[in-house]
Scaffold this motif. Structure first.
Motif, PDB file in Angstrom:
ATOM      1  N   UNK A   1     -12.088  13.445  12.865  1.00 11.70           N
ATOM      2  CA  UNK A   1     -11.109  14.396  13.606  1.00 11.70           C
ATOM      3  C   UNK A   1      -9.896  13.858  12.990  1.00 11.70           C
ATOM      4  N   UNK A   2      -9.408  12.583  12.999  1.00  7.46           N
ATOM      5  CA  UNK A   2      -8.020  12.520  12.582  1.00  7.46           C
ATOM      6  C   UNK A   2      -7.701  12.588  11.166  1.00  7.46           C
ATOM      7  N   UNK A   3      -8.439  13.062  10.358  1.00  4.04           N
ATOM      8  CA  UNK A   3      -8.115  13.736   9.099  1.00  4.04           C
ATOM      9  C   UNK A   3      -8.622  12.818   7.893  1.00  4.04           C
ATOM     10  N   UNK A   4      -9.478  11.998   8.268  1.00  4.37           N
ATOM     11  CA  UNK A   4     -10.050  11.269   7.063  1.00  4.37           C
ATOM     12  C   UNK A   4     -10.878  12.009   6.200  1.00  4.37           C
TER      13      UNK A   4
ATOM     14  N   UNK B   1      -7.327   5.789   9.578  1.00  6.34           N
ATOM     15  CA  UNK B   1      -7.225   6.923   8.791  1.00  6.34           C
ATOM     16  C   UNK B   1      -5.938   7.506   8.672  1.00  6.34           C
ATOM     17  N   UNK B   2      -4.824   7.022   9.282  1.00  9.01           N
ATOM     18  CA  UNK B   2      -3.589   7.528   8.904  1.00  9.01           C
ATOM     19  C   UNK B   2      -3.276   7.249   7.569  1.00  9.01           C
ATOM     20  N   UNK B   3      -3.464   5.813   7.167  1.00 13.63           N
ATOM     21  CA  UNK B   3      -3.080   5.209   5.947  1.00 13.63           C
ATOM     22  C   UNK B   3      -4.039   5.826   4.682  1.00 13.63           C
TER      23      UNK B   3
ATOM     24  N   UNK C   1      -9.987  23.437  15.988  1.00 12.75           N
ATOM     25  CA  UNK C   1      -9.499  22.378  14.951  1.00 12.75           C
ATOM     26  C   UNK C   1      -8.302  22.927  14.112  1.00 12.75           C
ATOM     27  N   UNK C   2      -8.432  24.453  14.109  1.00 17.00           N
ATOM     28  CA  UNK C   2      -7.220  24.968  13.379  1.00 17.00           C
ATOM     29  C   UNK C   2      -6.055  24.810  14.233  1.00 17.00           C
ATOM     30  N   UNK C   3      -6.203  25.001  15.508  1.00 15.28           N
ATOM     31  CA  UNK C   3      -5.173  24.894  16.510  1.00 15.28           C
ATOM     32  C   UNK C   3      -4.607  23.528  16.603  1.00 15.28           C
ATOM     33  N   UNK C   4      -5.529  22.613  16.525  1.00 13.02           N
ATOM     34  CA  UNK C   4      -5.238  21.085  16.626  1.00 13.02           C
ATOM     35  C   UNK C   4      -4.160  20.789  15.544  1.00 13.02           C
ATOM     36  N   UNK C   5      -4.408  21.132  14.290  1.00 11.90           N
ATOM     37  CA  UNK C   5      -3.672  21.026  13.376  1.00 11.90           C
ATOM     38  C   UNK C   5      -2.223  21.593  13.619  1.00 11.90           C
ATOM     39  N   UNK C   6      -1.998  22.610  14.379  1.00 14.54           N
ATOM     40  CA  UNK C   6      -0.603  22.810  14.578  1.00 14.54           C
ATOM     41  C   UNK C   6       0.066  22.051  15.756  1.00 14.54           C
ATOM     42  N   UNK C   7      -0.409  21.379  16.172  1.00 17.28           N
ATOM     43  CA  UNK C   7       0.071  20.249  17.226  1.00 17.28           C
ATOM     44  C   UNK C   7       0.875  19.315  16.708  1.00 17.28           C
ATOM     45  N   UNK C   8       1.803  18.521  17.370  1.00 20.93           N
ATOM     46  CA  UNK C   8       2.451  17.346  16.646  1.00 20.93           C
ATOM     47  C   UNK C   8       1.203  16.186  16.664  1.00 20.93           C
ATOM     48  N   UNK C   9       1.558  14.975  15.744  1.00 23.07           N
ATOM     49  CA  UNK C   9       0.627  13.981  15.606  1.00 23.07           C
ATOM     50  C   UNK C   9       0.208  13.568  17.193  1.00 23.07           C
ATOM     51  N   UNK C  10       1.377  13.074  17.824  1.00 24.81           N
ATOM     52  CA  UNK C  10       0.927  12.566  19.124  1.00 24.81           C
ATOM     53  C   UNK C  10       0.257  13.476  20.017  1.00 24.81           C
ATOM     54  N   UNK C  11       0.342  14.802  20.094  1.00 27.47           N
ATOM     55  CA  UNK C  11      -0.266  15.644  20.909  1.00 27.47           C
ATOM     56  C   UNK C  11      -1.889  15.853  20.253  1.00 27.47           C
TER      57      UNK C  11
ATOM     58  N   UNK D   1      -8.220   5.588  26.572  1.00 30.85           N
ATOM     59  CA  UNK D   1      -7.091   6.598  25.731  1.00 30.85           C
ATOM     60  C   UNK D   1      -5.774   5.838  25.780  1.00 30.85           C
ATOM     61  N   UNK D   2      -5.046   5.369  26.724  1.00 33.22           N
ATOM     62  CA  UNK D   2      -3.905   4.603  26.905  1.00 33.22           C
ATOM     63  C   UNK D   2      -3.949   3.258  25.949  1.00 33.22           C
ATOM     64  N   UNK D   3      -5.048   2.510  26.146  1.00 30.22           N
ATOM     65  CA  UNK D   3      -5.525   1.239  25.334  1.00 30.22           C
ATOM     66  C   UNK D   3      -5.461   1.624  23.915  1.00 30.22           C
ATOM     67  N   UNK D   4      -6.124   2.651  23.440  1.00 33.36           N
ATOM     68  CA  UNK D   4      -6.234   2.957  22.046  1.00 33.36           C
ATOM     69  C   UNK D   4      -5.171   3.424  21.354  1.00 33.36           C
ATOM     70  N   UNK D   5      -4.242   4.051  22.235  1.00 30.57           N
ATOM     71  CA  UNK D   5      -3.001   4.474  21.652  1.00 30.57           C
ATOM     72  C   UNK D   5      -1.921   3.748  21.924  1.00 30.57           C
TER      73      UNK D   5
END
Length: 200
Positions: free
Chosen positions: A44-47, A87-89, A134-144, A161-165
């Motif tokens: 989901x995070x792009x890997x 995933x970001x890397x 998923x197409x709509x999620x792609x249009x959001x900023x990374x933090x959103x 979620x707060x702990x993970x982020x």
């Protein structure tokens, strides 16, 4: 903290204590308990097709960092923060943007969301809706995109979620609220929300 693995409950604190005491093979219990979720997160995070490699590397890094893991913390959000970094890397070093089709396929392979016994028409509709989301999620900023993914696609509660982020809970709430309003405007069948939430 306890988590479900298959049909049984895993006491994460006890397993971590055993690993720290030298019983390294006990770490496999944590790996089994969290692999499915970690794969969904990575996909989901792009890997994309690299999701398995990302998750494997995240588990290795988590294992190496267990000495710094704070007692009383939940393992899942801590692990998923490592998965998100990996995933970001992976996305950065890929030197090309993953296509939506590739991300959708990897996300679907990571954990089937539609039972095989489902009505084919219902299954097709769900698959189409997931692709639109998923197409709509792609249009959001990374933090959103991150906050929506953790809260809803990975079904983490607000403290997890707060702990993970690594964000305060108030930040999770405000960014999630903004992200959902933006997402509602991006989704074609998102009609007016109660209380006029469609504007904002």
């Amino acid at each position: 903290m306890r988590t479900r693995e298959g049909g049984r409950t895993v006491d994460e604190a006890a397993v971590i204590a055993r690993v720290r005491a030298g019983e390294t093979e006990a770490y496999a219990e944590l790996v089994r308990a969290h692999t499915g979720l970690a794969l969904r997160a990575a996909a989901a995070l792009g890997a994309g097709a690299d999701a398995e490699d990302v998750v494997q590397q995240a588990f290795v890094k988590a294992y190496c960092a267990l000495g710094r893991f704070k007692d009383g913390m939940a393992f899942k959000p801590w692990l998923l923060a490592i998965v998100a970094n990996e995933a970001r890397n992976s996305v950065r070093t890929a030197a090309r943007q993953r296509t939506l089709a590739g991300r959708e396929a990897a996300f679907a392979e990571a954990e089937p969301l539609i039972p095989e016994s489902a009505d084919p028409a219902v299954a097709t509709l769900r698959s189409e809706r997931r692709a639109v989301l998923l197409a709509a999620l792609e249009k959001l900023s990374e933090e959103h995109r991150l906050v929506v993914t953790y809260r809803y696609l990975l079904e983490m509660d607000e403290p997890e979620t707060a702990q993970a982020l690594g964000w305060p809970r108030g930040t999770v709430k405000s960014r999630l609220n903004r992200a959902l309003r933006k997402l509602a405007r991006l989704l074609p069948d998102a009609g007016p929300r109660e209380g006029g939430e469609e504007r904002g």
